[in-house]
Motif scaffolding. Structure first.
Motif, PDB file in Angstrom:
ATOM      1  N   SER A  98       0.878  -0.917  -0.097  1.00 13.79           N
ATOM      2  CA  SER A  98      -0.071  -0.174   0.230  1.00 13.79           C
ATOM      3  C   SER A  98       0.952   1.469  -0.089  1.00 13.79           C
ATOM      4  N   ALA A  99       1.580   1.402   0.865  1.00 15.96           N
ATOM      5  CA  ALA A  99       2.693   1.866   1.077  1.00 15.96           C
ATOM      6  C   ALA A  99       3.541   3.119  -0.610  1.00 15.96           C
ATOM      7  N   SER A 109      -8.780  -0.988  -9.876  1.00 13.70           N
ATOM      8  CA  SER A 109      -9.151   0.166  -9.241  1.00 13.70           C
ATOM      9  C   SER A 109      -7.790   0.450 -10.702  1.00 13.70           C
ATOM     10  N   ALA A 110      -6.730   0.379 -10.972  1.00 14.45           N
ATOM     11  CA  ALA A 110      -5.792   0.754 -11.608  1.00 14.45           C
ATOM     12  C   ALA A 110      -6.653   0.482 -12.734  1.00 14.45           C
ATOM     13  N   PRO A 162      -5.498   1.069   3.389  1.00 11.14           N
ATOM     14  CA  PRO A 162      -4.146   0.509   5.338  1.00 11.14           C
ATOM     15  C   PRO A 162      -5.081   0.153   6.181  1.00 11.14           C
ATOM     16  N   ALA A 163      -5.933   0.923   6.406  1.00 11.68           N
ATOM     17  CA  ALA A 163      -6.872   1.063   7.701  1.00 11.68           C
ATOM     18  C   ALA A 163      -7.398  -1.232   7.784  1.00 11.68           C
ATOM     19  N   ARG A 167      -7.901   4.289  -2.937  1.00 11.38           N
ATOM     20  CA  ARG A 167      -8.277   4.355  -3.575  1.00 11.38           C
ATOM     21  C   ARG A 167      -7.909   5.620  -5.373  1.00 11.38           C
ATOM     22  N   GLU A 168      -8.152   6.010  -4.978  1.00  9.36           N
ATOM     23  CA  GLU A 168      -7.935   7.861  -5.997  1.00  9.36           C
ATOM     24  C   GLU A 168      -6.330   7.667  -5.603  1.00  9.36           C
ATOM     25  N   CYS A 169      -5.024   7.216  -4.960  1.00 11.35           N
ATOM     26  CA  CYS A 169      -3.788   6.902  -5.137  1.00 11.35           C
ATOM     27  C   CYS A 169      -3.471   5.765  -6.825  1.00 11.35           C
TER      28      CYS A 169
END
Length: 250
Positions: free
Chosen positions: A111-112, A212-213, A135-136, A180-182
């Motif tokens: 995620s990072a 999402s990508a 991440p949550a 999601r936006e990332c």
């Protein structure tokens, strides 16, 4: 061959890392982000980076704040801090004359690296391995402590044999992070790798990241692998796949 390095984190304390150098011709350079509390010497980090180095891709893997050989207090970190330190690792490599084109992240580190890539103009390719789509998701590892942390501000947190302190700002930060936006605006090649039998981060997270990508995007099923890639040849196999996939972007 591994080179021991140290560089300042985004908040000041020095972070300890290892650069796994290719034995022969260098095809490119990358940075690896480890899982939640795992460290640079965890099986996934060590074996993937060593295999990538054997494939000609030099990799920096490093301990996040307060873990392994790094300075600082893990409890002072957060998801945002992990992202910022991944960016700092890329900058450190560039200062050494090693232009990082590839980011690889395992679990929470997956995620990072998706978030960090937005702040690394030279990065062309990103790989997530067993990563949560948000991440949550990591909150499930400490959900029994949440009420106490919200009341007292912190609580002792024992995980993987490590005695750590979990603080309120970490919980607030990870809940606020929206991947999601990332993912949707990544504008880099993305490889999503996940085991269908991952009991820590379910395969549905990989599906969400992939949906999402935007293209170029790829998915590889790590059939038979556990979340930590501890089984024989699991990490090395993942690295060989990454090496072949990343070739056009190095």
């Amino acid at each position: 061959m591994a080179e021991r390095v140290r560089f300042p984190s985004s908040s000041g304390p020095m972070l300890a890392g290892l650069v796994d150098h290719p034995d022969g011709q260098v095809r490119g350079w990358g940075v690896f982000a480890h899982g939640f509390t795992l460290g640079k010497d965890s099986p996934a980090a060590s074996r993937i980076c060593k295999q990538l180095a054997a494939e000609g891709i030099g990799m920096l893997r490093f301990d996040n704040l307060g873990l392994g050989d790094s300075e600082g207090d893990w409890g002072d970190g957060s998801f945002s801090h992990k992202v910022a330190d991944t960016v700092r690792a890329v900058e450190f490599m560039r200062e050494q004359g090693r232009d990082v084109r590839l980011l690889v992240g395992h679990s929470f580190g997956g995620s990072a690296v998706i978030a960090a890539a937005h702040h690394c103009p030279g990065v062309a390719a990103v790989v997530s391995i067993g990563a949560p789509s948000q991440p949550a998701h990591v909150e499930r590892t400490y959900d029994a402590l949440v009420a106490r942390i919200e009341t007292d501000g912190e609580a002792p947190f024992l995980i993987g044999g490590k005695a750590l302190t979990l603080k309120r700002h970490f919980i607030e930060d990870v809940r606020k992070a929206d991947l999601r936006e990332c993912i949707h605006t990544l504008r880099r090649a993305l490889l999503v790798m996940h085991s269908p039998t991952d009991n820590t981060v379910g395969i549905e997270h990989a599906s969400e990241i992939f949906r999402s990508a935007r293209h170029p995007r790829s998915f590889v099923s790590l059939e038979g692998a556990d979340h930590l890639l501890t089984g024989r040849n699991q990490a090395a196999r993942a690295a060989r796949i990454i090496s072949a996939w990343a070739d056009p972007y190095l």
